[in-house]
Motif scaffolding. Structure first.
Motif, PDB file in Angstrom:
ATOM      1  N   GLY A  64       0.796  -1.234   0.000  1.00  0.00           N
ATOM      2  CA  GLY A  64       0.000   0.000   0.000  1.00  0.00           C
ATOM      3  C   GLY A  64       0.828   1.284   0.000  1.00  0.00           C
ATOM      4  N   VAL A  65       2.138   1.143  -0.062  1.00  0.00           N
ATOM      5  CA  VAL A  65       2.997   2.342   0.004  1.00  0.00           C
ATOM      6  C   VAL A  65       2.977   3.060  -1.353  1.00  0.00           C
ATOM      7  CG1 VAL A  65       5.363   3.145   0.372  1.00  0.00           C
ATOM      8  CG2 VAL A  65       4.461   1.272   1.752  1.00  0.00           C
ATOM      9  N   THR A  66       2.829   4.379  -1.327  1.00  0.00           N
ATOM     10  CA  THR A  66       2.698   5.125  -2.586  1.00  0.00           C
ATOM     11  C   THR A  66       4.000   5.866  -2.927  1.00  0.00           C
ATOM     12  OG1 THR A  66       1.981   7.143  -1.481  1.00  0.00           O
ATOM     13  CG2 THR A  66       0.252   5.555  -2.078  1.00  0.00           C
ATOM     14  N   LEU A  67       4.058   6.298  -4.174  1.00  0.00           N
ATOM     15  CA  LEU A  67       5.211   7.087  -4.623  1.00  0.00           C
ATOM     16  C   LEU A  67       5.289   8.402  -3.840  1.00  0.00           C
ATOM     17  CD1 LEU A  67       7.385   6.701  -6.823  1.00  0.00           C
ATOM     18  CD2 LEU A  67       6.010   8.140  -8.319  1.00  0.00           C
ATOM     19  N   GLU A  68       4.126   8.984  -3.565  1.00  0.00           N
ATOM     20  CA  GLU A  68       4.090  10.253  -2.815  1.00  0.00           C
ATOM     21  C   GLU A  68       4.685  10.077  -1.422  1.00  0.00           C
ATOM     22  OE1 GLU A  68       1.784   9.476  -5.089  1.00  0.00           O
ATOM     23  OE2 GLU A  68       2.438  11.192  -6.270  1.00  0.00           O
ATOM     24  N   THR A  69       4.371   8.952  -0.772  1.00  0.00           N
ATOM     25  CA  THR A  69       4.944   8.672   0.558  1.00  0.00           C
ATOM     26  C   THR A  69       6.459   8.568   0.462  1.00  0.00           C
ATOM     27  OG1 THR A  69       2.956   7.532   1.267  1.00  0.00           O
ATOM     28  CG2 THR A  69       4.957   6.990   2.470  1.00  0.00           C
ATOM     29  N   MET A  70       6.940   7.857  -0.558  1.00  0.00           N
ATOM     30  CA  MET A  70       8.391   7.691  -0.702  1.00  0.00           C
ATOM     31  C   MET A  70       9.062   9.035  -0.993  1.00  0.00           C
ATOM     32  SD  MET A  70       8.498   4.592   0.032  1.00  0.00           S
ATOM     33  CE  MET A  70      10.224   4.230  -0.078  1.00  0.00           C
ATOM     34  N   ILE A  71       8.399   9.876  -1.746  1.00  0.00           N
ATOM     35  CA  ILE A  71       8.978  11.191  -2.057  1.00  0.00           C
ATOM     36  C   ILE A  71       9.046  12.045  -0.782  1.00  0.00           C
ATOM     37  CG2 ILE A  71       8.553  13.377  -3.288  1.00  0.00           C
ATOM     38  CD1 ILE A  71       7.500  11.604  -5.650  1.00  0.00           C
ATOM     39  N   SER A 105       8.502   7.159 -12.769  1.00  0.00           N
ATOM     40  CA  SER A 105       8.494   7.085 -11.299  1.00  0.00           C
ATOM     41  C   SER A 105       9.890   7.359 -10.736  1.00  0.00           C
ATOM     42  CB  SER A 105       8.029   5.702 -10.833  1.00  0.00           C
ATOM     43  OG  SER A 105       6.758   5.420 -11.354  1.00  0.00           O
ATOM     44  N   ALA A 106      10.899   6.729 -11.345  1.00  0.00           N
ATOM     45  CA  ALA A 106      12.277   6.896 -10.839  1.00  0.00           C
ATOM     46  C   ALA A 106      12.722   8.349 -10.991  1.00  0.00           C
ATOM     47  CB  ALA A 106      13.219   5.968 -11.592  1.00  0.00           C
ATOM     48  N   ARG A 107      12.329   8.943 -12.117  1.00  0.00           N
ATOM     49  CA  ARG A 107      12.692  10.343 -12.382  1.00  0.00           C
ATOM     50  C   ARG A 107      12.114  11.251 -11.292  1.00  0.00           C
ATOM     51  NH1 ARG A 107      10.041  13.533 -16.032  1.00  0.00           N
ATOM     52  NH2 ARG A 107      11.301  15.317 -16.677  1.00  0.00           N
ATOM     53  N   ARG A 108      10.856  10.994 -10.939  1.00  0.00           N
ATOM     54  CA  ARG A 108      10.236  11.793  -9.874  1.00  0.00           C
ATOM     55  C   ARG A 108      10.986  11.621  -8.556  1.00  0.00           C
ATOM     56  NH1 ARG A 108       4.108  11.611  -8.647  1.00  0.00           N
ATOM     57  NH2 ARG A 108       4.844  13.263  -7.268  1.00  0.00           N
ATOM     58  N   GLY A 117      19.912   7.270  -5.995  1.00  0.00           N
ATOM     59  CA  GLY A 117      19.499   6.167  -6.858  1.00  0.00           C
ATOM     60  C   GLY A 117      18.252   5.501  -6.317  1.00  0.00           C
ATOM     61  N   VAL A 118      17.777   4.490  -7.055  1.00  0.00           N
ATOM     62  CA  VAL A 118      16.543   3.808  -6.648  1.00  0.00           C
ATOM     63  C   VAL A 118      16.807   2.310  -6.508  1.00  0.00           C
ATOM     64  CG1 VAL A 118      15.051   5.494  -7.789  1.00  0.00           C
ATOM     65  CG2 VAL A 118      15.758   3.447  -9.047  1.00  0.00           C
ATOM     66  N   LYS A 119      15.909   1.653  -5.788  1.00  0.00           N
ATOM     67  CA  LYS A 119      15.948   0.189  -5.700  1.00  0.00           C
ATOM     68  C   LYS A 119      14.615  -0.342  -6.202  1.00  0.00           C
ATOM     69  CE  LYS A 119      15.720  -2.133  -1.557  1.00  0.00           C
ATOM     70  NZ  LYS A 119      14.486  -2.935  -1.677  1.00  0.00           N
ATOM     71  N   LEU A 120      14.676  -1.435  -6.947  1.00  0.00           N
ATOM     72  CA  LEU A 120      13.436  -2.089  -7.370  1.00  0.00           C
ATOM     73  C   LEU A 120      13.563  -3.590  -7.212  1.00  0.00           C
ATOM     74  CD1 LEU A 120      14.045  -3.405 -10.370  1.00  0.00           C
ATOM     75  CD2 LEU A 120      13.651  -1.068 -11.138  1.00  0.00           C
ATOM     76  N   LYS A 136      19.345   5.899 -19.125  1.00  0.00           N
ATOM     77  CA  LYS A 136      18.912   7.279 -18.869  1.00  0.00           C
ATOM     78  C   LYS A 136      19.569   7.811 -17.594  1.00  0.00           C
ATOM     79  CE  LYS A 136      14.544   7.183 -21.397  1.00  0.00           C
ATOM     80  NZ  LYS A 136      15.039   8.035 -22.483  1.00  0.00           N
ATOM     81  N   ASP A 137      20.684   7.171 -17.211  1.00  0.00           N
ATOM     82  CA  ASP A 137      21.493   7.622 -16.062  1.00  0.00           C
ATOM     83  C   ASP A 137      20.751   7.568 -14.733  1.00  0.00           C
ATOM     84  OD1 ASP A 137      23.784   8.036 -17.519  1.00  0.00           O
ATOM     85  OD2 ASP A 137      23.168  10.049 -18.117  1.00  0.00           O
ATOM     86  N   ILE A 138      19.847   6.610 -14.607  1.00  0.00           N
ATOM     87  CA  ILE A 138      19.192   6.411 -13.304  1.00  0.00           C
ATOM     88  C   ILE A 138      19.824   5.185 -12.640  1.00  0.00           C
ATOM     89  CG2 ILE A 138      17.023   5.874 -12.116  1.00  0.00           C
ATOM     90  CD1 ILE A 138      15.671   7.769 -13.975  1.00  0.00           C
ATOM     91  N   PRO A 139      20.585   5.412 -11.546  1.00  0.00           N
ATOM     92  CA  PRO A 139      21.242   4.285 -10.883  1.00  0.00           C
ATOM     93  C   PRO A 139      20.226   3.371 -10.192  1.00  0.00           C
ATOM     94  CG  PRO A 139      22.264   6.395 -10.276  1.00  0.00           C
ATOM     95  CD  PRO A 139      20.952   6.709 -10.932  1.00  0.00           C
ATOM     96  N   VAL A 140      20.372   2.075 -10.458  1.00  0.00           N
ATOM     97  CA  VAL A 140      19.411   1.105  -9.917  1.00  0.00           C
ATOM     98  C   VAL A 140      20.120   0.027  -9.097  1.00  0.00           C
ATOM     99  CG1 VAL A 140      17.622  -0.604 -10.477  1.00  0.00           C
ATOM    100  CG2 VAL A 140      17.930   1.387 -11.952  1.00  0.00           C
TER     101      VAL A 140
END
Ligand code: KIV
Length: 279
Positions: A64-71, A105-108, A117-120, A136-140
């Protein structure tokens, strides 16, 4: 005003180059500014994990965790992180459909928080997405083994790598995400021989949680290792302090003080009439 001189932040490149170079990477989760401030000087990586759903929001799982919460929490952590590399989890439902969805999403996450960077979660099935993001230079950082976002689909949290078939699939996942451009690999809830074999077979650092000392680094959920989560303690968690007990003692004392009027006393009072009378 003089320019603030900050110590160097650990970069994605330095994490990527960590393999076999130094002591294991020290990683913890962080969700808030005060916790980030305390943890930052001692950690190489701070992860704003979607475990926030359970650790702070009382959810049953991370779904249930949202992108807005993570931001919002990513910003809070970034406001106090000085030297640790800060990564943010991509929450369930924000990256699995297409590489383009993952990119948006990662860009945001990167632009709106300034994180590194992001984890998925995912292995070979996410390789195309990781390749797209890396281009696109997004570290994962990829996350394989036990994947908490699959808990409902799998009917619980299950330790991975127990069968030959599972071990092979995990090795394939690790190689696929490395080839796709992941800079590091988190391995969760996986038996030691498999975590060791993967760590020896990839050139990117592996970070373990319940995946043995063989990994190139370790991560725990901070609230678990501080003893703040009382419901359930997984086998892989070492509690370094029992803060739940310490907090209980402190709150009991506070409640007794308030009820007996021992708190607040003069030292906590503005313009105390008692003090004025005595003067
Ligand atoms: O969300 C999280 O906290 C994680 C753990 C594996 C560290 O991904």
């Amino acid at each position: 005003m003089p320019e603030q001189i900050l110590p160097d932040r650990l970069t994605i490149a330095s994490i990527r180059a960590w393999k076999n170079a130094r002591a294991p990477l020290v990683c913890l989760t962080a969700y808030t500014a005060p916790m980030a401030q305390i943890l930052d000087p001692h950690c190489d990586i701070l992860l704003v994990g979607d475990s926030i759903g359970m650790a702070l929001y009382g959810m049953d799982n991370t779904l249930g965790v949202t992108l807005e919460t993570m931001i919002a929490h990513g910003r809070a952590v970034m406001s106090k992180a000085r030297t640790a590399c800060v990564l943010i989890d991509m929450p369930y439902g924000t990256y699995e459909d297409t590489p383009q969805q993952a990119y948006e999403s990662a860009r945001r996450l990167l632009i709106e928080t300034g994180c590194d960077g992001v984890k998925l979660e995912g292995g070979h099935e996410m390789a195309e997405t990781i390749r797209y993001l890396a281009a696109k230079d997004i570290p994962v950082m990829a996350h394989i083994g036990l994947k908490p976002q699959s808990v409902v689909k799998e009917g619980g949290y299950k330790i991975k790598g127990k069968t030959g078939e599972e071990a092979e699939a995990l090795m394939e996942d690790a190689k696929a995400v490395e080839a796709a451009g992941a800079f590091a690999l988190l391995i969760e809830g996986t038996v030691e021989p498999v975590a060791r074999a993967i760590t020896q077979s990839v050139d990117i650092p592996t970070i373990g949680i319940g995946a043995s000392p063989a990994c190139d680094g370790q991560i725990l959920v901070t609230e678990d290792m501080l003893g703040l989560i009382t419901d359930h303690t997984p086998k892989f968690v070492k509690k370094y302090v029992n803060l739940a007990e310490e907090i209980t003692k402190a709150v009991e004392t506070y409640a007794a003080d308030v009820r007996s009027r021992a708190f607040p006393d003069e030292s906590h009072t503005y313009g105390s009439a008692k003090k004025a009378k005595a003067q």
